[in-house]
Design a protein around this motif. Structure first.
Motif, PDB file in Angstrom:
ATOM      1  N   LEU A  41      39.510 -57.005  22.638  1.00 26.53           N
ATOM      2  CA  LEU A  41      38.578 -56.300  23.769  1.00 26.53           C
ATOM      3  C   LEU A  41      39.294 -54.757  23.672  1.00 26.53           C
ATOM      4  N   VAL A  42      38.359 -53.768  23.747  1.00 22.27           N
ATOM      5  CA  VAL A  42      38.981 -52.464  23.664  1.00 22.27           C
ATOM      6  C   VAL A  42      38.231 -51.521  24.908  1.00 22.27           C
ATOM      7  N   VAL A  70      44.065 -57.117  24.575  1.00 27.86           N
ATOM      8  CA  VAL A  70      43.315 -56.209  25.659  1.00 27.86           C
ATOM      9  C   VAL A  70      43.826 -54.878  25.344  1.00 27.86           C
ATOM     10  N   PHE A  71      43.102 -53.824  24.966  1.00 29.84           N
ATOM     11  CA  PHE A  71      43.539 -52.629  24.800  1.00 29.84           C
ATOM     12  C   PHE A  71      42.864 -51.790  26.091  1.00 29.84           C
ATOM     13  N   ASN A  72      43.798 -51.425  26.945  1.00 30.62           N
ATOM     14  CA  ASN A  72      43.355 -50.662  27.893  1.00 30.62           C
ATOM     15  C   ASN A  72      43.635 -49.220  27.400  1.00 30.62           C
ATOM     16  N   ASN A  73      42.313 -48.590  26.934  1.00 25.91           N
ATOM     17  CA  ASN A  73      42.366 -47.333  26.403  1.00 25.91           C
ATOM     18  C   ASN A  73      41.428 -46.461  27.012  1.00 25.91           C
ATOM     19  N   ALA A  74      40.704 -46.696  27.987  1.00 29.75           N
ATOM     20  CA  ALA A  74      39.702 -45.713  28.635  1.00 29.75           C
ATOM     21  C   ALA A  74      40.593 -44.527  29.247  1.00 29.75           C
ATOM     22  N   GLY A  75      40.345 -43.206  29.151  1.00 24.95           N
ATOM     23  CA  GLY A  75      41.140 -42.436  29.929  1.00 24.95           C
ATOM     24  C   GLY A  75      40.224 -41.020  29.889  1.00 24.95           C
ATOM     25  N   VAL A  76      40.599 -40.077  30.644  1.00 26.69           N
ATOM     26  CA  VAL A  76      40.039 -38.888  31.031  1.00 26.69           C
ATOM     27  C   VAL A  76      41.155 -37.930  31.177  1.00 26.69           C
ATOM     28  N   ASN A  77      40.631 -36.511  30.973  1.00 25.84           N
ATOM     29  CA  ASN A  77      41.718 -35.423  31.292  1.00 25.84           C
ATOM     30  C   ASN A  77      40.833 -34.169  31.597  1.00 25.84           C
ATOM     31  N   ARG A  78      41.118 -33.654  32.744  1.00 26.54           N
ATOM     32  CA  ARG A  78      40.354 -32.501  33.327  1.00 26.54           C
ATOM     33  C   ARG A  78      41.515 -31.211  33.764  1.00 26.54           C
ATOM     34  N   THR A 114      47.225 -47.299  26.264  1.00 27.21           N
ATOM     35  CA  THR A 114      47.103 -46.036  25.602  1.00 27.21           C
ATOM     36  C   THR A 114      47.767 -45.146  26.547  1.00 27.21           C
ATOM     37  N   ALA A 115      49.082 -44.740  25.859  1.00 33.52           N
ATOM     38  CA  ALA A 115      49.950 -43.622  26.845  1.00 33.52           C
ATOM     39  C   ALA A 115      49.514 -42.228  26.185  1.00 33.52           C
ATOM     40  N   SER A 116      50.491 -41.579  26.044  1.00 32.20           N
ATOM     41  CA  SER A 116      50.225 -40.150  25.607  1.00 32.20           C
ATOM     42  C   SER A 116      51.358 -39.320  25.313  1.00 32.20           C
ATOM     43  N   ILE A 117      51.690 -38.381  24.444  1.00 34.70           N
ATOM     44  CA  ILE A 117      52.770 -37.604  24.523  1.00 34.70           C
ATOM     45  C   ILE A 117      53.083 -36.861  25.967  1.00 34.70           C
ATOM     46  N   ALA A 118      51.882 -36.970  26.530  1.00 37.10           N
ATOM     47  CA  ALA A 118      51.790 -36.456  27.993  1.00 37.10           C
ATOM     48  C   ALA A 118      52.727 -37.546  28.906  1.00 37.10           C
ATOM     49  N   SER A 119      53.070 -38.368  28.273  1.00 40.07           N
ATOM     50  CA  SER A 119      53.792 -39.483  29.318  1.00 40.07           C
ATOM     51  C   SER A 119      55.270 -39.400  28.769  1.00 40.07           C
ATOM     52  N   ARG A 120      55.509 -38.113  27.964  1.00 43.27           N
ATOM     53  CA  ARG A 120      56.966 -38.299  27.659  1.00 43.27           C
ATOM     54  C   ARG A 120      57.475 -36.781  28.193  1.00 43.27           C
ATOM     55  N   GLN A 121      56.652 -35.829  28.203  1.00 44.74           N
ATOM     56  CA  GLN A 121      56.871 -34.479  28.829  1.00 44.74           C
ATOM     57  C   GLN A 121      55.841 -33.885  29.633  1.00 44.74           C
ATOM     58  N   GLY A 122      56.104 -32.968  30.195  1.00 45.14           N
ATOM     59  CA  GLY A 122      54.922 -32.233  30.979  1.00 45.14           C
ATOM     60  C   GLY A 122      54.290 -31.091  30.116  1.00 45.14           C
ATOM     61  N   PHE A 123      53.177 -30.726  30.201  1.00 48.31           N
ATOM     62  CA  PHE A 123      52.159 -29.916  29.522  1.00 48.31           C
ATOM     63  C   PHE A 123      51.687 -29.021  30.451  1.00 48.31           C
ATOM     64  N   ASP A 124      51.355 -27.633  30.295  1.00 43.97           N
ATOM     65  CA  ASP A 124      50.672 -26.720  31.304  1.00 43.97           C
ATOM     66  C   ASP A 124      49.170 -27.065  31.311  1.00 43.97           C
ATOM     67  N   ASN A 125      48.851 -26.939  32.671  1.00 37.48           N
ATOM     68  CA  ASN A 125      47.575 -27.215  33.225  1.00 37.48           C
ATOM     69  C   ASN A 125      47.169 -28.742  33.226  1.00 37.48           C
ATOM     70  N   VAL A 126      47.971 -29.520  32.959  1.00 33.88           N
ATOM     71  CA  VAL A 126      47.436 -31.044  32.992  1.00 33.88           C
ATOM     72  C   VAL A 126      48.479 -31.875  33.650  1.00 33.88           C
ATOM     73  N   ALA A 127      48.831 -31.629  34.862  1.00 29.28           N
ATOM     74  CA  ALA A 127      49.826 -32.249  35.735  1.00 29.28           C
ATOM     75  C   ALA A 127      49.338 -33.528  36.086  1.00 29.28           C
ATOM     76  N   PRO A 128      48.378 -33.743  36.686  1.00 28.57           N
ATOM     77  CA  PRO A 128      47.693 -35.047  37.063  1.00 28.57           C
ATOM     78  C   PRO A 128      47.621 -36.037  35.702  1.00 28.57           C
ATOM     79  N   TYR A 129      47.247 -35.539  34.728  1.00 28.07           N
ATOM     80  CA  TYR A 129      47.041 -36.313  33.432  1.00 28.07           C
ATOM     81  C   TYR A 129      48.299 -36.774  32.835  1.00 28.07           C
ATOM     82  N   CYS A 130      49.322 -35.689  32.992  1.00 29.26           N
ATOM     83  CA  CYS A 130      50.708 -36.026  32.866  1.00 29.26           C
ATOM     84  C   CYS A 130      51.189 -37.489  33.583  1.00 29.26           C
TER      85      CYS A 130
END
Ligand code: NAD
Length: 264
Positions: A10-11, A91-99, A145-161
């Motif tokens: 399931l994805v 089960v892939f928990n992949n749904a995600g958003v970035n704002r 589904t994690a992200s490179i944003a789960s390894r370091q901080g990035f500009d303008n996406v603090a809650p996403y990180c």
């Protein structure tokens, strides 16, 4: 025999982008696959479009409309898949958003929106997957589904990180707690992947003055990627099929980076 023949997968977030690619790659390797998404109409279309593909590889395909932040909907989705395909194995928990939003302007609404879908949605997806797998007698794979944003901080996406660091932490905690049920929990961390998500990210970055044109942010990232370009969804699916297959059975609690060398 495909790499995941006979496995019921399931994805979530499968209406487009990375989730769709994961689901279609699993179909090609013989799995029974449920495409799940908030956009129920689109996943229903994809199930129809992929019927011949599933048949060619000896698997089956279905779809489910779901909001991953709603426990009753996620539970109903697991039950629907089990009713249709007999069980739930992966089960892939992949749904995600970035704002994107400037750090000083991040609102409570922005924080809750992102944390609810990326963080709470992952937790609920893991819990309901595990309940289903335990009810079947144990055994199974949960893949987040994690992200490179789960390894370091990035500009303008603090809650996403923050939300993606939460995904790593949930993966490790879940791996510990679910090991006794023979359930493994792993994840993968894409770098920059060219999907429609970036249209929304570009729009928000331009709105806060952090980008001047669509595609600018992605181009800037690309220059720092050792592989010389951003990823396509197809660059991710070799790893995701591996994580769903018996070849990864001894792995748990780990996040696989698929970032083209971006974080070195
Ligand atoms: P996308 O925006 O193209 O697709 C996301 C899908 O999730 C959409 O179909 C959307 O309808 C669905 N969705 C959103 N909220 C939902 C909810 N509440 N319930 C159910 N479904 C919901 O995104 P993508 O680029 O394919 O990203 C997929 C995953 O990969 C996300 O978790 C994202 O954070 C992660 N990721 C993406 C990139 C990238 O560069 N694209 C990089 C690293 C990680």
């Amino acid at each position: 025999m495909g790499r995941v023949t006979g496995r019921v997968c399931l994805v979530t977030g499968a209406a487009r982008g990375i989730g769709r690619a994961i689901a279609e790659a699993l179909l090609d390797e013989g799995a029974d696959v449920c495409f799940a998404d908030l956009n129920g109409e689109r996943v229903a279309e994809l199930a129809t479009e992929n019927a011949a593909r599933a048949e060619a590889a000896g698997g089956r395909v279905m779809s489910a409309q779901v909001n991953v932040t709603k426990r009753d909907e996620v539970r109903a989705m697991m039950q629907k898949v089990a009713a249709e395909f007999g069980r739930v194995d992966v089960v892939f928990n992949n749904a995600g958003v970035n704002r994107p939003m400037n750090f000083l302007d991040v609102t409570e609404d922005n924080w809750h929106f992102i944390m609810d879908i990326n963080g709470l949605g992952t937790l609920i997806g893991m819990q309901e997957a595990a309940h289903q797998m335990i009810a079947q007698g144990g055994g199974g794979k949960i893949i987040n589904t994690a992200s490179i944003a789960s390894r370091q901080g990035f500009d303008n996406v603090a809650p996403y990180c923050a939300s993606k660091w939460a995904v790593v932490s949930l993966t490790q905690s879940g791996a510990r707690d679910l090991a006794k049920h023979d359930i493994t929990v792993t994840g993968f961390a894409p770098g920059v992947v060219a999907t429609e998500m970036w249209e929304e990210v570009d729009r928000d970055l331009m709105e806060i003055g952090a980008a001047q044109a669509p595609g600018q942010a992605m181009e800037e990232f690309a220059s720092g990627i050792l592989r010389g370009r951003v990823a396509r969804p197809a660059d991710i699916t070799g790893t995701t099929t591996f994580l769903a297959s018996p070849d990864s059975d001894y792995m748990t609690g780990q996040i696989v980076m698929i970032d083209g060398g971006m974080t070195l």
